[in-house]
Enzyme design. Structure first.
Site, PDB file in Angstrom:
ATOM      1  CG  ASP A  53      46.373 -37.459 -27.579  1.00  0.00           C
ATOM      2  OD1 ASP A  53      47.632 -37.568 -26.047  1.00  0.00           O
ATOM      3  OD2 ASP A  53      44.832 -37.425 -27.136  1.00  0.00           O
ATOM      4  CE  LYS A  68      44.120 -38.892 -22.996  1.00  0.00           C
ATOM      5  NZ  LYS A  68      44.436 -37.978 -22.251  1.00  0.00           N
ATOM      6  N   GLY A  96      39.461 -33.281 -28.344  1.00  0.00           N
ATOM      7  CA  GLY A  96      38.866 -33.352 -29.861  1.00  0.00           C
ATOM      8  C   GLY A  96      38.163 -32.647 -30.309  1.00  0.00           C
ATOM      9  NE  ARG A  99      41.893 -14.604 -21.598  1.00  0.00           N
ATOM     10  CZ  ARG A  99      42.670 -13.792 -21.278  1.00  0.00           C
ATOM     11  NH1 ARG A  99      43.265 -13.320 -20.320  1.00  0.00           N
ATOM     12  NH2 ARG A  99      43.519 -12.825 -22.892  1.00  0.00           N
ATOM     13  N   GLY A 102      42.714 -29.044 -27.476  1.00  0.00           N
ATOM     14  CA  GLY A 102      42.122 -27.975 -28.498  1.00  0.00           C
ATOM     15  C   GLY A 102      42.769 -27.040 -29.288  1.00  0.00           C
ATOM     16  N   GLY A 133      46.376 -33.056 -28.335  1.00  0.00           N
ATOM     17  CA  GLY A 133      45.614 -34.443 -29.269  1.00  0.00           C
ATOM     18  C   GLY A 133      45.456 -34.689 -30.521  1.00  0.00           C
TER      19      GLY A 133
END
Lengths: 192, 298
Positions: free
Chosen positions: B30, B87, B159, B171, B220, B241
């Site tokens: 990002d 985006k 974020g 998973r 994350g 990001g």
């Protein structure tokens, strides 16, 4: 069985690996300098040429690979791989380096950005029509006379080479590995 | 001499998925301005995502998050040679039309922006430019592919700097794919109903054991170890990001994450690049979140 490495730093490594296995090669994924030992040939895959060039340096592969190519290792580069083999890179980063073993100048994204990416049939010398998948593909703009051109493509602006060879070094601006047609890989492996 | 003349096709599924294939093993970063885009390219990013605010700032600022200003996207396109993604809001096909007109290389129909339609996603088959969409489970991934997405990213929780949701989603997708692989043909109809996904895609995954398009991971990831974790869990590339430009030393963090992504099975390399990196982004414990972005999209 020829032993062929696929440079596995980034890009479509899996597709090249399965193509090479199909045409009878023993395939080695190359992520470190030791994995370059005892190879008959090496494939540089599609991906981002700036990223692969960066990782060749940080992984300490660049100098050894340069020497191996000089000593006669066969190499096939597709798309980003072609850029890494070219004598001159146009529209690249100002500090972009290459192995400089194919006597040609290639323009990065010469066929346009992703929206212009295309599929077509490419007529290859000795093979006939082969599916050609061009993705943000590099365009060979000028080339020396001692370069063997195995296929040209005319994208509306005259004929440009898209599959070339000089002795043991092969360059391809499209992605034979993304199709089901293994004849270009077979050509490379049979010549090892 | 051999030659081919122009009878070419643009925007085919092969060409659209092909670019995602080329990004495999890479890091998509990002960036909010041309300077950051240059740092990303210098550090080995395979692509950049151009946006006005990184997700952690969107989270902090609140308000409606929309498509970025075209001027900002064009500035980034001019600054780098690698692919530029941008985006659009979920369901906002007019934003997507604008991004296609701007010649972006990939559109992310993203839950990080405020959704524009609470029932429908964009008909992505109608576009020449390829789309990436997020998913938290296999049904969601296959619905997006049914709508024409050419690349799936597990959503994670953007974020937060917390990898726990990314792990949960990867998973889940993997476990559901294994379940399909072990199912017999009679069971696939009920499984398609349970997963609310198109039957032909369910049958395909049952045969191949993988998605018909590449599976990347987002949301994350903020350290080289996070990258190595999600790649070992089956992600084929990662989106980072806030994790890079909210860290102490963005250039160093970017390079470290790129190297960890390539050498994700080599703990010696990941250890080396993790050494002396400075602080990663602060991060948020997800249990304390008021708004979960991953819940957007249906």
């Amino acid at each position: 069985m020829p032993r062929v490495g696929v440079l596995a730093l980034q890009g479509d490594v899996r597709e090249h690996t399965s193509m090479l296995e199909r045409v009878g090669a023993d395939v080695v994924a190359v992520r470190s300098v030791e994995q370059l030992d005892d190879l008959d040939g090496l494939v540089m895959p599609g991906g981002e040429s700036t990223t692969i060039a960066y990782l060749l340096t940080t992984s300490d592969i660049r100098a050894t690979l340069e020497k191996k190519i000089e000593d006669g290792m066969s190499v096939l580069g597709t798309c980003a791989g072609l850029i890494l083999l070219a004598h001159e890179i146009l529209d690249g980063r100002s500090d972009q380096w290459s192995f400089d073993v194919l006597p040609l100048a290639v323009r990065r994204n010469g066929y346009g950005r992703q929206i212009s990416s295309f599929e077509t049939l490419v007529n290859v010398k000795g093979l006939g029509d082969v599916p050609g998948v061009f993705i943000r593909a590099p365009k060979i703009e000028t080339w020396s006379e001692d370069l063997e051109v195995l296929a040209f493509h005319d994208h509306g602006d005259g004929e440009h080479p898209v599959l070339v060879r000089r002795e043991r070094i092969w360059g391809c601006s499209f992605h034979p590995e993304l199709t089901n047609d293994d004849r270009i890989h077979r050509l490379f492996v049979d010549a090892l | 001499m051999s030659s081919s003349h122009d009878s070419s096709t643009i925007g085919s599924a092969l060409v659209k998925r092909g670019l995602a294939d080329m990004l495999r093993g890479g890091v998509i970063m990002d960036v909010v301005n041309p300077e950051q885009a240059k740092i990303a390219e210098d550090s080995g990013a395979v692509a950049v995502m151009a946006l006005e605010r990184v997700p952690s700032d969107i989270r902090r600022d609140g308000g409606v998050a929309r498509m970025s200003d075209p001027e900002m996207i064009q500035g980034i396109q001019a600054a780098v040679t690698i692919p530029v993604m941008a985006k659009a809001r979920i369901g906002h096909f007019a934003e997507a039309q604008i991004l296609e007109a701007l010649d972006v290389d990939y559109i992310d129909e993203s839950e990080v922006l405020t959704p524009a339609d609470e029932e429908n996603h964009i008909d992505k088959w109608a576009f020449t430019v390829p789309f990436v969409c997020g998913a938290t489970n296999l049904g969601e991934a296959l619905r997006r592919i049914g709508e024409g997405a050419c690349l799936i990213r597990s959503k994670g929780e953007a974020g937060t700097g917390n990898v726990v949701e990314a792990v949960r989603h990867l998973r889940t997708i993997n476990a559901q794919m294994r379940r399909l692989q072990s199912a017999d043909a009679n069971e696939l109809f009920a499984l398609a109903k349970d997963l609310q996904a198109p039957l032909p895609l369910i049958q395909e995954v049952s045969l191949t054991g993988k998605l018909p398009v590449p599976l990347f991971c987002a949301g994350g990831i903020s350290t080289p170890a996070d990258a190595a974790l999600v790649l070992q869990l089956g992600a084929e590339a990662i989106f980072v990001g806030s994790g890079i430009f909210k860290s102490d030393d963005p250039e160093r963090m970017a390079k470290a994450i790129v190297e960890a992504t390539t050498h994700f099975r080599d703990a010696h390399v990941v250890a080396k690049v993790s050494t002396g990196l400075g602080a990663a982004m602060k991060g948020i414990e997800t249990a304390s979140l008021e708004q979960r972005l991953a819940e957007r999209g249906w």
